[in-house]
Design an enzyme around this catalytic site. Structure first.
Site, PDB file in Angstrom:
ATOM      1  N   ARG A 291      -3.056 -30.950 -24.347  1.00 54.73           N
ATOM      2  CA  ARG A 291      -2.777 -30.014 -23.258  1.00 54.73           C
ATOM      3  C   ARG A 291      -1.778 -28.944 -23.681  1.00 54.73           C
ATOM      4  NH1 ARG A 291      -4.249 -32.236 -18.225  1.00 54.73           N
ATOM      5  NH2 ARG A 291      -2.657 -31.041 -17.138  1.00 54.73           N
TER       6      ARG A 291
ATOM      7  N   TRP B  64       5.717 -28.534 -21.455  1.00 53.67           N
ATOM      8  CA  TRP B  64       5.455 -27.181 -21.933  1.00 53.67           C
ATOM      9  C   TRP B  64       6.462 -26.310 -21.189  1.00 53.67           C
ATOM     10  CZ3 TRP B  64       3.860 -22.335 -20.199  1.00 53.67           C
ATOM     11  CH2 TRP B  64       3.331 -21.481 -21.180  1.00 53.67           C
TER      12      TRP B  64
ATOM     13  N   CYS C  62       2.111 -29.432 -19.302  1.00 52.59           N
ATOM     14  CA  CYS C  62       2.731 -30.752 -19.173  1.00 52.59           C
ATOM     15  C   CYS C  62       1.730 -31.893 -18.967  1.00 52.59           C
ATOM     16  CB  CYS C  62       3.694 -30.771 -18.009  1.00 52.59           C
ATOM     17  SG  CYS C  62       4.950 -29.496 -18.133  1.00 52.59           S
TER      18      CYS C  62
ATOM     19  N   GLU D  83      -6.103 -16.245 -31.108  1.00 53.50           N
ATOM     20  CA  GLU D  83      -5.381 -17.465 -30.739  1.00 53.50           C
ATOM     21  C   GLU D  83      -5.256 -18.447 -31.906  1.00 53.50           C
ATOM     22  OE1 GLU D  83      -7.123 -19.729 -27.524  1.00 53.50           O
ATOM     23  OE2 GLU D  83      -9.135 -19.240 -28.168  1.00 53.50           O
TER      24      GLU D  83
ATOM     25  N   LYS E 119     -10.891 -15.767 -30.101  1.00 54.57           N
ATOM     26  CA  LYS E 119     -10.763 -16.946 -30.979  1.00 54.57           C
ATOM     27  C   LYS E 119      -9.865 -16.617 -32.172  1.00 54.57           C
ATOM     28  CE  LYS E 119     -11.853 -19.701 -28.953  1.00 54.57           C
ATOM     29  NZ  LYS E 119     -12.503 -19.722 -27.688  1.00 54.57           N
TER      30      LYS E 119
ATOM     31  N   LYS F 154      -3.612 -26.158 -23.412  1.00 55.10           N
ATOM     32  CA  LYS F 154      -5.041 -26.327 -23.144  1.00 55.10           C
ATOM     33  C   LYS F 154      -5.355 -26.051 -21.685  1.00 55.10           C
ATOM     34  CE  LYS F 154      -9.257 -27.651 -24.005  1.00 55.10           C
ATOM     35  NZ  LYS F 154     -10.064 -26.587 -24.626  1.00 55.10           N
TER      36      LYS F 154
ATOM     37  N   ASN G  60       5.121 -31.765 -13.475  1.00 54.79           N
ATOM     38  CA  ASN G  60       4.249 -30.720 -14.001  1.00 54.79           C
ATOM     39  C   ASN G  60       4.117 -29.676 -12.904  1.00 54.79           C
ATOM     40  OD1 ASN G  60       2.260 -29.122 -15.093  1.00 54.79           O
ATOM     41  ND2 ASN G  60       0.597 -30.568 -14.700  1.00 54.79           N
ATOM     42  N   GLY G  61       4.354 -28.418 -13.239  1.00 53.45           N
ATOM     43  CA  GLY G  61       4.239 -27.351 -12.245  1.00 53.45           C
ATOM     44  C   GLY G  61       5.502 -26.517 -12.231  1.00 53.45           C
TER      45      GLY G  61
END
Ligand code: F6R
Length: 616
Positions: A27, A76, A2, A492, A489, A611, A102-103
């Site tokens: 993010r 998110w 978030c 993802e 890498k 992110k 956020n959280g």
């Protein structure tokens, strides 16, 4: 995860909020929304599931009145799917209060039951709406947002940054923070709040980090920070080292392509000011205390993902140069067992964002057991360095692509600086050896620049391999964490099954995976620097080649021994063994990026990823 932005000032608030959200896109998110108190003092909101472009379309279709006070959010999803209803802001107090979060509020279920029993109703499945309703109920009682926040935070368990506006208090945004990030941006006649400085770097380079369990109120002309009990607290202003253009894509096809190419600078900037007369002197460590460092008996590195692979890579150098045992632990595993730590244990956390919740919790836990903590971090004012005893900042510049690249090489560089500083204060490495390692370190940026030249070769390879379903990576010694990073890498970015193995482990199981045509990347140690390991890895190559594997070797220029057995050889410049990872990782990053591009995937924002992982 978030992204949060808050604004009070005379600029166009909708534009400031949308610009901030755009800069926070990196993010990771799956819906977005804003709330603005318009010039008539009415609260307007717009929110939409999907990318910011969906919110832009929504604002075109149903424009909202602009004003001078607002909050914006990229979500998110954690509690409830990414739908319009679950998007933030959430409203309360009869649509007069808007809140973003956020959280995770861990005790939202009993709180929700309590509010439902009182007759409140809910429009979403989120934990956030519970905080909004709770805040609205309290606001009705006390008539002031900051005061209402002070009461409700005591009832919330978990991690949160909450930002709210109330239409009866135009010109005011209030935020509360526990464990999730929040930073203030100081402007002239305007002030900002953001999850990180990217939210407002376009408007101001002056920032203030907010501590744990603090409440901040911004107006156009003032900023007030208190603790949860209402006592005012001292804050410290810092200058944002990045300018807005550093977090722009420029002419690059993706942020990742830009960031891969910035790796020579990421290393050079991280070295700057930390080498004097051929010796490493890291001022932040001198301040921390060379006497404390000299007494360290054990080091525990805590990190997640790519940052943990940077730790695994640096373990070899720290143990060799400073002769202190090093354990590298995934933060989330470390935190929930009973690790044995003592006062002479040093915990080093590695985090690009400085906000990874698992790593933050590991650091706090280690410190509560008496260990000293040093943070390796790329983000000024982030929570983990603030909670630690000292920080060595990596100077990679803003990393926007979700997949970490330039931060990784900068983290290894910072850890090598740490290792050489520690070796100097402990007297464990002769001066001439120190000088030789420093010279190797200083040569890395130019060597990475040379490796960047293999781009066309790697792109061609990725195109040939675009329908590959599984790829294996092998490495030995410092090449092992690089094999793990190459596999991560690829997973993802290209959504391909990829595994990294220690080459020596091959015959203990993984060789069963080899079938004709199976692509295997092998990070080959130098025949000069690792004369004892090189033949062993070459015979591993022969073993899998005999079973039909297709070999892509990352090998030093002039390594003739691999040529007969490899289908493709990607060359890297000569370097001392401990420095090879900084070069060998680059073609692996490029390969993952190019394969993702060949498959038409978004390399900057891979599916499901964020992110900055700010929840446990
Ligand atoms: C992979 C990647 C992640 C991060 C991990 C830790 O490309 O980016 O594995 O390395 O989430 O993030 P930070 O370094 O911000 O703690």
């Amino acid at each position: 995860m978030c992204g949060i932005v808050g604004y009070v000032g005379s600029n166009k608030t909708v534009d400031v909020l949308m610009g901030g959200l755009r800069r926070l896109e990196y993010r990771g998110y799956d819906s977005a929304g804003i709330a603005v108190i318009d010039s008539r003092g009415v609260l307007n909101t717009a929110k939409k599931a999907g990318k910011l472009s969906a919110l832009v379309e929504e604002l075109k279709a149903r424009p909202i009145n602009d004003g001078q006070t607002g909050i914006g959010h990229t979500r998110w999803a954690t509690h409830g799917a990414p739908t319009n209803a679950n998007s933030h802001p959430h409203l309360a107090d009869n649509g007069r209060l808007a809140l973003i979060h956020n959280g995770i509020i861990e005790n939202f279920a009993p709180l929700k039951a309590e509010l439902i029993a009182e007759g409140f109703s809910f429009e979403s499945e989120t934990d956030t709406e519970v905080a909004a309703v709770l805040l609205g109920r309290e606001y009705q009682r006390v008539g002031d947002l900051a005061e209402a926040f002070r009461t409700i935070v005591a009832r919330l368990d978990g991690a949160f940054t909450l930002l709210a506006v109330h239409q009866d208090q135009p010109g005011v945004v209030v935020g509360a923070r526990r464990n999730s990030p929040l930073v203030i941006g100081l402007g002239e006649g305007e002030n900002f709040l953001g999850s990180d400085v990217a939210a407002f770097v376009e408007y101001t380079r002056r920032a203030v980090a907010i501590g744990q369990d603090q409440i901040v109120t911004i107006t156009a002309d003032a900023v007030t920070v208190t603790d949860f009990d209402g006592h005012s607290v001292e804050t410290e202003e810092f200058d944002i080292a990045w300018d807005a253009s550093a977090s722009e894509k420029g002419g690059w096809s993706s942020f990742m392509a830009k960031e891969v190419s910035e790796q020579p600078d990421a290393v050079a900037n991280t070295l700057r000011g930390r080498i004097t007369d051929g010796r490493v002197v890291v001022p932040e460590l001198t301040e921390f205390g060379d006497d404390v460092l000299a007494g360290i008996r054990r080091i525990v590195i805590v990190a997640c993902g790519t940052a943990a692979y940077a730790g695994q890579t640096a373990k070899y150098a720290i143990e060799k140069w400073a002769q202190v045992p090093v354990d590298v632990e995934l933060s989330h595993e470390f935190r929930y067992r009973d690790p044995v730590l003592s006062a002479d244990t040093l915990v080093i956390s590695i985090s690009q964002s400085g906000e990874t919740m698992d790593t933050l919790m590991a650091v706090k836990y280690a410190m509560s057991l008496g260990a000293k903590a040093i943070s390796i971090c790329n983000t000024q004012g982030a929570t983990i360095p603030r909670e630690s005893d000292a920080v060595i900042y990596t100077h990679a510049g803003p990393e926007v692509a979700v997949a970490s690249t330039k931060a990784f090489v900068a983290q290894i560089t910072a850890l090598y600086l740490f290792a050489l500083h520690l070796a100097r204060v402990r007297g464990s490495l002769p001066e001439a050896e120190q000088a030789a390692q420093v010279a190797e370190l200083q040569a890395v940026p130019e060597k990475i620049a040379t490796v960047l030249g293999v781009e066309d070769e790697v792109r061609q390879l990725a195109r040939w391999m675009s329908d590959t379903r599984a790829v294996l990576f092998l490495g030995r010694h410092v090449g092992f964490p690089i094999a793990l990073e190459g596999a991560l890498k690829l997973k993802e970015l290209a959504y391909i099954h990829a595994e990294g193995f220690a080459a020596g482990e091959l015959k203990h199981g993984p060789i069963a995976l080899i079938e004709p045509g199976q692509p295997v990347f092998v990070v080959v140690p130098s025949p000069r620097g690792s004369a004892h390991l090189h033949p062993k890895v070459v015979s591993n190559i022969q073993e899998i080649r005999a079973r039909g594997a297709r070999i892509i070797a990352i090998a030093e220029v002039g390594d003739a021994a691999v040529l007969p057995f490899a289908d493709t050889v990607i060359h890297i410049p000569l370097a001392a063994p401990l420095f090879e990872p900084l070069l060998a990782v680059v073609p692996l990053q490029m390969f993952a990026m190019e394969l993702a591009r060949a498959k038409g995937l978004d390399v900057d924002q891979p599916r499901n990823l964020a992110k900055s992982v700010t929840v446990e």
